[in-house]
Design an enzyme around this catalytic site. Structure first.
Site, PDB file in Angstrom:
ATOM      1  N   ARG A   1       0.851  -1.190   0.000  1.00 56.48           N
ATOM      2  CA  ARG A   1       0.000   0.000   0.000  1.00 56.48           C
ATOM      3  C   ARG A   1       0.889   1.242   0.000  1.00 56.48           C
ATOM      4  NH1 ARG A   1      -5.371   1.071   3.602  1.00 56.48           N
ATOM      5  NH2 ARG A   1      -6.155  -0.640   2.328  1.00 56.48           N
TER       6      ARG A   1
ATOM      7  N   SER B   1     -12.456  -3.099  -2.488  1.00 56.72           N
ATOM      8  CA  SER B   1     -12.934  -2.655  -1.177  1.00 56.72           C
ATOM      9  C   SER B   1     -14.422  -2.349  -1.241  1.00 56.72           C
ATOM     10  CB  SER B   1     -12.207  -1.376  -0.740  1.00 56.72           C
ATOM     11  OG  SER B   1     -10.846  -1.629  -0.516  1.00 56.72           O
TER      12      SER B   1
ATOM     13  N   LYS C   1      -6.501   6.532   9.956  1.00 56.03           N
ATOM     14  CA  LYS C   1      -7.252   7.154   8.870  1.00 56.03           C
ATOM     15  C   LYS C   1      -6.349   7.668   7.767  1.00 56.03           C
ATOM     16  CE  LYS C   1     -11.417   8.236  11.346  1.00 56.03           C
ATOM     17  NZ  LYS C   1     -12.433   9.218  11.714  1.00 56.03           N
TER      18      LYS C   1
HETATM   19 NI    NI Z   1      -9.191   5.376   7.152  1.00 56.82          NI
END
Ligand code: NI
Lengths: 216, 216
Positions: free
Chosen positions: A39, A108, A137
């Site tokens: 990622r 997702s 986040k």
């Molecule tokens: Ni998040």
């Protein structure tokens, strides 16, 4: 597709306590991880390409499935096994056009409707979340906490493997598996652990025991 | 590669005075543009993919060369003629692996050294800039003003086509061509013009006249 989805590491060097992602991945492999996803939010494509090539070597040597987040071109360029896509990324069919029919294409989703839509569009598996609230986040697209009820509803609604993501630890992973997930994906539970190898093993054991108890 | 680089439009819907990029591209095609590059900084990959497919139809019908900025996967998915890469993007060789040998791969550079390096790495053409200071820093990677002297030095140093970019208008385009550029790339000079078709034609005429005066 015979891929195992039990224990799935999503990499993020900026949340790895100063360790390199290569070191975290090596530890996760030693601990029994099934899938590694590159990622690295915030890194440039160039950086992800160079890191991605290194992870390809590590995962190939270990026979671990290797996916790339978001970028189909990086997945192709590093010879990953596939790509994991979100709402803002290329459509599944476009990704498959670029990567070929054998590639794993994950998606997702956060709802039953989105899950059905993704499977109709050709997703090989679904990342479902955020199962639990997460403080990462900065590195997750999945913000809203959907809970194990939605995991169960999605597991009932679709026939592809589903992987829970978001706030999952060895402690709550059994609940996610009991709800119907085939595996759990984590960032922090491995990347910020005191010992990423032990953390991976603990998580993999929790997933395996929960899976076995369901099979009975 | 027989591509013409004379007049090169870089798209940016957010700087198009409320016009759609499809409308701006249609006007530029009518005005005689040679190349269209899908840029659209700030748009998601999904948005660029859908817009990119529309521009592919427009440019194919008009026999205009069509490139995509940064994203090799979007270039592949929309069947563009190639990609334009910057310092943070995939390496040229990786892009070519994904797109195939026939694809046009361009590279942004701001110095003679970077130009030589890009050509050694296989760039088919170079975007050179910013030639002049530009107020569109939100949409350009090229910030530092390099002037026509550096354009001339790069033109002397490499054998691939070079395209000036950054603050170029019909008024100063002749200076850029005189310095050795094969063409000029613009955002604002077309996208924010009162009449994008007229602006393209004016720019194309300025480039053509300057090119002809050099050939003499
Ligand atoms: Ni998040």
């Amino acid at each position: 597709m015979n891929t195992e989805f039990g224990t799935y590491l999503v990499t993020q060097g900026s949340r790895s306590r100063g360790r390199t992602t290569e070191d975290v991945v090596a530890a996760a492999i030693d601990g029994g991880v099934d899938i590694v996803q590159l990622r690295e939010k915030g890194a440039t494509a160039r950086e992800r390409y160079h890191l991605g090539r290194a992870l390809r070597e590590q995962t190939r040597d270990a026979d671990v499935t290797y996916l790339v987040n978001d970028r189909v071109d990086i997945a192709a360029a590093v010879d990953a096994d596939g790509v994991h896509l979100g709402d803002e990324d290329l459509p599944i069919a476009a990704a498959r056009d670029v990567l070929g029919a054998e590639a794993i294409v994950g998606r997702s989703v956060s709802s039953v409707e989105a899950a059905r839509h993704a499977v109709q569009a050709g997703a090989d598996y679904l990342g479902v979340g955020a199962v639990y609230a997460t403080d990462s986040k900065d590195v997750h697209e999945e913000h809203a906490e959907i809970g194990t009820e939605t995991v169960a509803a999605i597991a009932d609604a679709v026939d592809v493997p589903i992987v829970g993501i978001g706030g999952i630890t060895a402690a709550n992973a059994p609940d996610v598996i009991q709800a119907g997930a085939d595996g759990v994906a984590v960032v922090s539970a491995i990347t910020v652990a005191d010992d990423p190898e032990d953390a991976t093993r603990e998580l993999a054991n929790a997933v395996r025991e929960a899976t076995t108890s369901i099979d009975r």
